[in-house]
Structure formats: C-alpha cells, structure tokens
Scaffold this active site. Sequence first.
Site, PDB file in Angstrom:
ATOM      1  N   HIS A  96      28.113  35.589  44.229  1.00 36.61           N
ATOM      2  CA  HIS A  96      29.362  36.311  44.464  1.00 36.61           C
ATOM      3  C   HIS A  96      30.391  36.102  43.361  1.00 36.61           C
ATOM      4  O   HIS A  96      31.484  36.648  43.422  1.00 36.61           O
ATOM      5  CB  HIS A  96      29.956  35.899  45.811  1.00 36.61           C
ATOM      6  CG  HIS A  96      29.029  36.166  46.959  1.00 36.61           C
ATOM      7  ND1 HIS A  96      28.580  37.433  47.258  1.00 36.61           N
ATOM      8  CD2 HIS A  96      28.445  35.331  47.849  1.00 36.61           C
ATOM      9  CE1 HIS A  96      27.773  37.374  48.306  1.00 36.61           C
ATOM     10  NE2 HIS A  96      27.669  36.113  48.677  1.00 36.61           N
ATOM     11  N   ARG A 122      45.193  49.488  60.944  1.00 40.16           N
ATOM     12  CA  ARG A 122      45.381  48.037  60.851  1.00 40.16           C
ATOM     13  C   ARG A 122      45.778  47.484  62.202  1.00 40.16           C
ATOM     14  O   ARG A 122      46.606  48.058  62.908  1.00 40.16           O
ATOM     15  CB  ARG A 122      46.491  47.693  59.839  1.00 40.16           C
ATOM     16  CG  ARG A 122      46.335  48.364  58.506  1.00 40.16           C
ATOM     17  CD  ARG A 122      45.055  47.954  57.810  1.00 40.16           C
ATOM     18  NE  ARG A 122      45.009  46.523  57.577  1.00 40.16           N
ATOM     19  CZ  ARG A 122      45.543  45.911  56.516  1.00 40.16           C
ATOM     20  NH1 ARG A 122      46.160  46.612  55.607  1.00 40.16           N
ATOM     21  NH2 ARG A 122      45.449  44.610  56.375  1.00 40.16           N
ATOM     22  N   LYS A 167      51.296  41.634  45.349  1.00 43.57           N
ATOM     23  CA  LYS A 167      50.059  40.914  45.668  1.00 43.57           C
ATOM     24  C   LYS A 167      49.181  40.730  44.451  1.00 43.57           C
ATOM     25  O   LYS A 167      48.023  40.367  44.554  1.00 43.57           O
ATOM     26  CB  LYS A 167      49.267  41.685  46.727  1.00 43.57           C
ATOM     27  CG  LYS A 167      49.991  41.901  48.030  1.00 43.57           C
ATOM     28  CD  LYS A 167      49.069  42.642  48.978  1.00 43.57           C
ATOM     29  CE  LYS A 167      49.804  43.189  50.171  1.00 43.57           C
ATOM     30  NZ  LYS A 167      48.962  44.044  50.997  1.00 43.57           N
ATOM     31  N   ARG A 169      33.162  40.812  48.824  1.00 45.11           N
ATOM     32  CA  ARG A 169      33.178  42.238  49.157  1.00 45.11           C
ATOM     33  C   ARG A 169      33.305  43.137  47.931  1.00 45.11           C
ATOM     34  O   ARG A 169      33.186  44.356  48.047  1.00 45.11           O
ATOM     35  CB  ARG A 169      34.326  42.530  50.142  1.00 45.11           C
ATOM     36  CG  ARG A 169      34.242  41.764  51.463  1.00 45.11           C
ATOM     37  CD  ARG A 169      33.256  42.388  52.426  1.00 45.11           C
ATOM     38  NE  ARG A 169      33.654  43.735  52.814  1.00 45.11           N
ATOM     39  CZ  ARG A 169      34.467  44.030  53.825  1.00 45.11           C
ATOM     40  NH1 ARG A 169      35.002  43.065  54.542  1.00 45.11           N
ATOM     41  NH2 ARG A 169      34.745  45.278  54.126  1.00 45.11           N
ATOM     42  N   PRO A 216      44.863  38.493  50.961  1.00 42.35           N
ATOM     43  CA  PRO A 216      45.976  37.642  50.512  1.00 42.35           C
ATOM     44  C   PRO A 216      47.243  38.465  50.299  1.00 42.35           C
ATOM     45  O   PRO A 216      47.198  39.553  49.739  1.00 42.35           O
ATOM     46  CB  PRO A 216      45.475  37.073  49.181  1.00 42.35           C
ATOM     47  CG  PRO A 216      43.993  37.203  49.231  1.00 42.35           C
ATOM     48  CD  PRO A 216      43.710  38.410  50.068  1.00 42.35           C
ATOM     49  N   GLU A 217      48.372  37.940  50.784  1.00 49.47           N
ATOM     50  CA  GLU A 217      49.665  38.610  50.636  1.00 49.47           C
ATOM     51  C   GLU A 217      50.544  37.758  49.714  1.00 49.47           C
ATOM     52  O   GLU A 217      50.044  36.822  49.099  1.00 49.47           O
ATOM     53  CB  GLU A 217      50.298  38.813  52.025  1.00 49.47           C
ATOM     54  CG  GLU A 217      49.375  39.609  52.942  1.00 49.47           C
ATOM     55  CD  GLU A 217      49.917  39.780  54.362  1.00 49.47           C
ATOM     56  OE1 GLU A 217      51.139  39.695  54.549  1.00 49.47           O
ATOM     57  OE2 GLU A 217      49.107  40.001  55.271  1.00 49.47           O
TER      58      GLU A 217
END
Length: 373
Positions: free
Chosen positions: A105, A281, A59, A124, A2-3
């Site tokens: 999670h 990236r 962020k 993650r 997410p940005e």
Amino acid sequence: MPELPEVETIARDLRGLVTGARIVDASSNWPPTLRSHEQEAFALAVAGREIEGVGRRGKQLLVWLGPSPAPGPVPVAAEPAVLTVHLKMTGQLFVVAAGTPQDRHVHVVLALADGRELRFRDMRKFGRMGLYRRDPATGLPLEGEAIGVLATGAEPLADDFTSRRFAELLGYRRGRLKTLLMNQDFLAGVGNIYADEALWRSRLHPLRDAHTLRADDIRRLHKALRDVLAEAVERRGSSVDDYTAPEGDGSMQEHLQVYQRGGEPCDRCGRPIRRIVVGGRSTHFCSWCQRLPAEQRKAAGKLLRSAWDGGGGERRREGPAAARTRRGPRWTELSGEGALGRTRDEEARARRIAATRKAAATRRAAARAGGSA
Ligand SMILES: [Zn+2]
C-alpha cells in the site's frame, strides 16, 4: 478522512522530522497518485532538493522544497517548489529507515540523503500529490499552477477568522448548515467529524438553513468551531479508521460527543444521539439539544423520519410536539452507562463498535511497522 486537526498534526510531526533533509530520489508504483507529473519526471524534479519546511492549507499538506541544484529539462526544476499532499480517505505518511519493511500500500517513496525515507501509504488510493512552483510570499503554488487543487475557503483557526468575518461570510450563503460547513470553498479543513461536533456544541441542527441564523447563533457556532478544532489539534486529531500521524495516533476520538456515537446517550441531556444521511455523509446530532425551527421541519421531514437512534429499529417523530406527549425517557433511550439493561441489538452493536475500533488500531499499528495489514 483526515480534517484540519489531523493534517495540522501531520504537518507539525513532519516539520520536526524532515526539515533540512535532502531528497535524493523518488519512486511511485501508482501513477494516479502523482497529479502533476509522470513518475520519472517527478523523480527528476524533486531529486537534490532540500525540504525547507512543512505547512498546511485546509486539509492539504504543503511540503516546501528548495530549488533543485541541477535543473534538468523537466518542468518546475530550478525554482523553489511546493509539494501538495491530500491524504483523502486512507493516506498516511511515515518517516522510516530505508530498510524498513514496506507493504503493497506504499505508493510513493521519497528517499532522503540521510538514509531515511518519507513514505506515502494509501490503501484506498484516493490520495494525491502534486509538485508546483511556489509563490514565495504565500508558500502556495503559483497562481494558475494548481487549479482546483487547494481549498479557497477561510482558515477557521486563523487570527483574522473572527466572529464578525464568519457572519460576513455567512451573509451570502443559503442551504443546510452541515453541508455548508463541509464546503471547502466556504471553510477550509472542516469535514464530517468536526462539523457534527461543532453543531452539537453550539446546539444548532445540522439541517438548519444557514440564512436563518441569528447573531448569537453565529457567535456560538464560531466559538464552537474554533474550540473543537483547537482542542483536536492539542489531542493530535481523531484516530478513527486509518488516520495516524508520523509520530503516532491522536486521542481526540475519545472526546467526540456525537460523531459515530449514534444510539449512545447525549452527554448533555441523556437522550440517544441520532444519525441521518445528509448529502451522502452520515450526520450525528441530538434532536433534543439541537432543535430545528418549526418552519424548517416540514422540508426536512423525510430526512428526519429516516433518523436512526440505535433503539430497536423504532422510528419516532421529531420535535417538541412528540416530546411533550412523553412521560420520561423511553426504554429504548436508556442504553449506555447506567442503563437498566441492553437489548440484544444494543449488545451486538456495542460489540461491533468495539471490534471495529480494535481492528482499526491494529491496522494503524501494522502500517506503522511496515507489515502488511
Ligand atoms: Zn442532547
């Protein structure tokens, strides 16, 4: 990951959902998620506090908490505090009724006095939360409290982030544009998606050296950055991979022009979008619309030769010299809408992309329902 637009969307959703709610308890099953406290100390430090508001820096999400009514022997207790939340790759926040099923999670749960829970789910496990004393003037952690946690770069949607200010900031910088735009101590909140999109919009090559930009390049890039970020906030961000917000997915992914569109035709010129890897990236661009000045092409040669354009594994030379010798688009450039035919590779790739997007949407829906994904 997410940005800025995605985190801003989450902040706005949460602000409406939890402002005024009181935290009664907290639990966590993965210690590294809490960067400032041990689990028990964290629960003691947040219990009883009211959520006063939700904001954002870069962020990072900021949840403002009022003073604890019963300060205990733990740090941060008696004063107004700020909870920082960095979602990293797969972090998600949901506000649900306490009995809603919960999968493995979910790593942090804040129980609210009204019978709801604010849940942090993170497949993650790279996401991080920290609790700090708050500077009342800025809403940020007190100086020296959260070293290295917050970005120090400019906020690209702030009123004072003018084209002139951007030019001043650029004045001191060298290096590749793509890498620089993603540096959180240069600009806060821009990541892979919106760096690629802003560079395509402003027709600047991702490997362009920042110090070679002319005044009109800087103005175009400044406008492109603000435009694409503002548009993405309006569309609630890009729901690629795991990003979803408390009140639902975004739709900006349907309006991205280069990101994850390698091999598809450029919306401006029809030539295939290319993908190269810069600093680990993936980077997407149109080598026709985003030219690299000749003097920089040699240094970038190796990276550019690795460009992948989805066309049958063929590697092609870059630049105007190669373009001049061609008569019309190559067959491999005719994929996508209106194509005469797709190769087997292109068919397989299109199917893979559709399957990946469908799987991600299913995963987000399952996460929202609290079921295992
Ligand atoms: Zn193009």
